[in-house]
Design a protein around this motif. Structure first.
Motif, PDB file in Angstrom:
ATOM      1  N   ALA A 289       0.740  -1.302   0.070  1.00  0.00           N
ATOM      2  CA  ALA A 289      -0.254   0.016   0.089  1.00  0.00           C
ATOM      3  C   ALA A 289       0.628   1.127  -0.057  1.00  0.00           C
ATOM      4  CB  ALA A 289      -0.743   0.227   1.420  1.00  0.00           C
ATOM      5  N   MET A 290       2.236   1.345  -0.319  1.00  0.00           N
ATOM      6  CA  MET A 290       3.182   2.192   0.583  1.00  0.00           C
ATOM      7  C   MET A 290       3.836   2.781  -0.994  1.00  0.00           C
ATOM      8  SD  MET A 290       4.390   2.411   4.765  1.00  0.00           S
ATOM      9  CE  MET A 290       4.797   0.560   5.122  1.00  0.00           C
ATOM     10  N   ASP A 291       3.779   1.511  -1.378  1.00  0.00           N
ATOM     11  CA  ASP A 291       4.284   1.626  -2.826  1.00  0.00           C
ATOM     12  C   ASP A 291       5.894   0.861  -2.642  1.00  0.00           C
ATOM     13  OD1 ASP A 291       2.212   2.515  -4.772  1.00  0.00           O
ATOM     14  OD2 ASP A 291       2.239   4.141  -3.683  1.00  0.00           O
ATOM     15  N   GLU A 292       6.244  -0.059  -1.749  1.00  0.00           N
ATOM     16  CA  GLU A 292       6.749  -0.438  -1.515  1.00  0.00           C
ATOM     17  C   GLU A 292       7.539  -1.639  -3.080  1.00  0.00           C
ATOM     18  OE1 GLU A 292       9.635   0.231   0.924  1.00  0.00           O
ATOM     19  OE2 GLU A 292       8.762   2.243   2.062  1.00  0.00           O
ATOM     20  N   LYS A 293       9.107  -1.178  -3.336  1.00  0.00           N
ATOM     21  CA  LYS A 293       9.170  -2.578  -3.937  1.00  0.00           C
ATOM     22  C   LYS A 293      10.404  -4.079  -3.287  1.00  0.00           C
ATOM     23  CE  LYS A 293       7.462   0.641  -7.301  1.00  0.00           C
ATOM     24  NZ  LYS A 293       5.987   0.088  -7.824  1.00  0.00           N
ATOM     25  N   ASN A 294      10.364  -3.593  -2.383  1.00  0.00           N
ATOM     26  CA  ASN A 294      10.962  -4.778  -1.218  1.00  0.00           C
ATOM     27  C   ASN A 294      10.285  -5.064  -1.162  1.00  0.00           C
ATOM     28  OD1 ASN A 294      13.054  -6.882  -0.963  1.00  0.00           O
ATOM     29  ND2 ASN A 294      14.041  -5.002   0.129  1.00  0.00           N
ATOM     30  N   VAL A 295       9.312  -5.786  -1.097  1.00  0.00           N
ATOM     31  CA  VAL A 295       8.420  -6.583  -0.375  1.00  0.00           C
ATOM     32  C   VAL A 295       9.025  -7.912   0.339  1.00  0.00           C
ATOM     33  CG1 VAL A 295       6.137  -7.127  -0.216  1.00  0.00           C
ATOM     34  CG2 VAL A 295       6.397  -5.663  -1.389  1.00  0.00           C
ATOM     35  N   PRO A 296       8.824  -7.761   1.616  1.00  0.00           N
ATOM     36  CA  PRO A 296       9.413  -9.508   1.698  1.00  0.00           C
ATOM     37  C   PRO A 296       8.654 -10.626   1.579  1.00  0.00           C
ATOM     38  CG  PRO A 296       8.240  -8.384   4.046  1.00  0.00           C
ATOM     39  CD  PRO A 296       8.298  -7.488   2.584  1.00  0.00           C
ATOM     40  N   PRO A 297       9.056 -11.683   1.495  1.00  0.00           N
ATOM     41  CA  PRO A 297       7.771 -12.696   0.903  1.00  0.00           C
ATOM     42  C   PRO A 297       7.425 -13.790   2.472  1.00  0.00           C
ATOM     43  CG  PRO A 297      10.300 -13.929   1.603  1.00  0.00           C
ATOM     44  CD  PRO A 297      10.073 -12.451   1.663  1.00  0.00           C
ATOM     45  N   ALA A 298       6.295 -14.225   2.234  1.00  0.00           N
ATOM     46  CA  ALA A 298       5.430 -14.743   3.164  1.00  0.00           C
ATOM     47  C   ALA A 298       6.220 -15.942   3.922  1.00  0.00           C
ATOM     48  CB  ALA A 298       3.985 -15.399   2.685  1.00  0.00           C
ATOM     49  N   LEU A 299       5.453 -15.947   4.987  1.00  0.00           N
ATOM     50  CA  LEU A 299       5.970 -17.114   6.101  1.00  0.00           C
ATOM     51  C   LEU A 299       5.843 -18.204   5.590  1.00  0.00           C
ATOM     52  CD1 LEU A 299       6.368 -15.601   9.456  1.00  0.00           C
ATOM     53  CD2 LEU A 299       8.652 -15.634   7.844  1.00  0.00           C
ATOM     54  N   GLN A 300       7.135 -19.115   5.592  1.00  0.00           N
ATOM     55  CA  GLN A 300       6.413 -20.783   4.741  1.00  0.00           C
ATOM     56  C   GLN A 300       6.338 -21.593   6.277  1.00  0.00           C
ATOM     57  OE1 GLN A 300       5.179 -21.485   1.500  1.00  0.00           O
ATOM     58  NE2 GLN A 300       5.551 -19.170   1.745  1.00  0.00           N
ATOM     59  N   PRO A 301       5.933 -23.560   6.352  1.00  0.00           N
ATOM     60  CA  PRO A 301       6.097 -23.610   7.126  1.00  0.00           C
ATOM     61  C   PRO A 301       7.083 -24.328   6.881  1.00  0.00           C
ATOM     62  CG  PRO A 301       3.965 -24.398   5.870  1.00  0.00           C
ATOM     63  CD  PRO A 301       4.481 -23.366   5.076  1.00  0.00           C
ATOM     64  N   ILE A 302       7.550 -24.422   8.291  1.00  0.00           N
ATOM     65  CA  ILE A 302       9.147 -25.431   8.642  1.00  0.00           C
ATOM     66  C   ILE A 302       8.738 -26.544   9.460  1.00  0.00           C
ATOM     67  CG2 ILE A 302      11.470 -25.406   9.666  1.00  0.00           C
ATOM     68  CD1 ILE A 302      11.284 -22.021   9.729  1.00  0.00           C
ATOM     69  N   GLU A 303       9.217 -28.262   8.062  1.00  0.00           N
ATOM     70  CA  GLU A 303       8.856 -28.933   8.606  1.00  0.00           C
ATOM     71  C   GLU A 303       7.386 -28.931   8.905  1.00  0.00           C
ATOM     72  OE1 GLU A 303      11.040 -30.818  12.022  1.00  0.00           O
ATOM     73  OE2 GLU A 303      12.821 -30.224  10.731  1.00  0.00           O
ATOM     74  N   PHE A 304       6.728 -28.987   8.250  1.00  0.00           N
ATOM     75  CA  PHE A 304       5.525 -28.743   8.339  1.00  0.00           C
ATOM     76  C   PHE A 304       4.372 -27.755   9.573  1.00  0.00           C
ATOM     77  CE2 PHE A 304       6.380 -32.813   6.547  1.00  0.00           C
ATOM     78  CZ  PHE A 304       6.531 -33.142   5.192  1.00  0.00           C
ATOM     79  N   VAL A 305       5.399 -27.279   9.841  1.00  0.00           N
ATOM     80  CA  VAL A 305       4.877 -26.634  10.701  1.00  0.00           C
ATOM     81  C   VAL A 305       4.755 -25.031  10.361  1.00  0.00           C
ATOM     82  CG1 VAL A 305       4.890 -25.708  13.156  1.00  0.00           C
ATOM     83  CG2 VAL A 305       5.528 -27.828  12.990  1.00  0.00           C
ATOM     84  N   LEU A 306       3.736 -23.868  10.801  1.00  0.00           N
ATOM     85  CA  LEU A 306       3.507 -22.244  10.562  1.00  0.00           C
ATOM     86  C   LEU A 306       3.803 -21.723  12.137  1.00  0.00           C
ATOM     87  CD1 LEU A 306       3.624 -20.235   7.959  1.00  0.00           C
ATOM     88  CD2 LEU A 306       1.606 -20.206   8.245  1.00  0.00           C
ATOM     89  N   MET A 307       3.932 -20.833  12.552  1.00  0.00           N
ATOM     90  CA  MET A 307       3.810 -20.372  12.968  1.00  0.00           C
ATOM     91  C   MET A 307       3.741 -18.738  12.984  1.00  0.00           C
ATOM     92  SD  MET A 307       4.225 -22.460  16.010  1.00  0.00           S
ATOM     93  CE  MET A 307       5.076 -21.711  17.345  1.00  0.00           C
TER      94      MET A 307
END
Length: 307
Positions: A289-307
């Motif tokens: 929404a702030m027109d940032e280009k360097n957006v971080p990726p979404a967090l992914q599960p680690i060993e099938f666990v998403l915290m």
């Protein structure tokens, strides 16, 4: 939160990640050992270790199943309400990002203010995640978004509420200066109030567990039933009694343990609500929404666990 595809038929028997077996393994071991001793002593000394009719156990098992069902429904309702509150917060934060677009038309200064407001909302989200789960704090992708690094919040007991007060104060200042109209101020302040309501709901869930007597009654009944089960079926099942006892104990102790984890949706267990992942989702939306280009990726599960 466990995130994994549905297991195959063979995987059902050896999957440990996401299972409650590691947590209840001591109870299962004690149940198997006790059932083995009962069968052995009943075969050698039937007068000292008599067999009890199985009908009372069947009736008690039905009552215990119904009781467990009610408790687990209550625990799951707490977990689902916590997830709904954070889902609503995602929508409110995105709405706030769109509502503040009105500030982009007021010049460079108001654009800076909009950036400040959206950064404060991101900080609020992470501050709330830390407030709800202090033993496993959630961290943003950038240092400037970390609420723990704000010096004006060092003495605040409730950091999320302090950030909301700061946002409200800034909006009121913009309204007095004429940068935001009365109608727009009410719209933005309503979004801030919704965030405060979500925080209060999450604090209510975290600070109000199920009544202790309710859980204590269930724990006692489940343990008594599983440990007395071999006495009712030693004659009928013979050496199959230990296996059946463990099977029954796995069902009752497993449901009990799962209910305990769901009762605390903001805990650090693998079944808790994924606060870090949800906070990162909000961060991504507001940065875009702030027109940032360097957006971080979404967090992914680690060993099938998403915290």
């Amino acid at each position: 939160m466990i995130v994994r595809p549905s297991p195959t038929f063979l995987q059902l028997f050896y999957i440990m990640r996401g299972s409650v077996v590691p947590k209840i393994f001591p109870q299962l071991g004690i149940t198997a050992a006790f059932a083995t001793v009962v069968v052995l002593l009943h075969g050698r000394y039937p007068a000292f270790v008599p067999s009890i009719a199985g009908v009372p156990f069947a009736l008690l098992g039905i009552a215990l199943s119904v009781f467990l069902g009610f408790r687990n429904n209550a625990c799951y309702d707490r977990w689902w309400e916590a997830r709904k509150q954070w889902g609503e917060m995602i929508a409110v934060c995105r709405n706030f990002g769109r509502q503040t677009l009105v500030l982009d038309g007021g010049g460079k200064e108001t654009k800076v203010v909009r950036h400040e407001l959206l950064v404060s909302v991101i900080q609020f989200v992470y501050a709330l995640a830390i407030h709800l789960r202090p033993d496993r704090p959630s961290a943003p992708s950038r240092p400037e978004l970390d609420p723990c690094l704000r010096g004006d919040l060092s003495d605040a007991v409730n950091r999320p509420d302090a950030i909301l007060r700061h946002i409200s104060t800034r909006l009121a200042s913009l309204n007095r200066e004429g940068a935001v109209s009365d109608i727009m101020f009410q719209t933005l302040d309503r979004s801030v109030s919704q965030l405060g309501g979500i925080q209060a709901a999450c604090e209510r869930i975290r600070g109000t567990p199920l009544p202790f007597a309710y859980s204590l009654l269930l724990h006692r009944t489940a343990h008594l039933f599983c440990f007395l089960f071999p006495l009712g079926f030693a004659d009928t099942l013979g050496w199959l009694t230990p296996f059946c006892s463990v099977l029954v104990a796995y069902t009752f102790f497993g449901l009990d343990a799962l209910g305990e984890e769901l009762e605390s949706p903001f805990g650090s267990t693998q079944h808790a609500v994924p606060l870090s992942a949800l906070a990162r989702t909000i961060e991504i939306g507001l940065l875009e929404a702030m027109d940032e280009k360097n957006v971080p990726p979404a967090l992914q599960p680690i060993e099938f666990v998403l915290m």
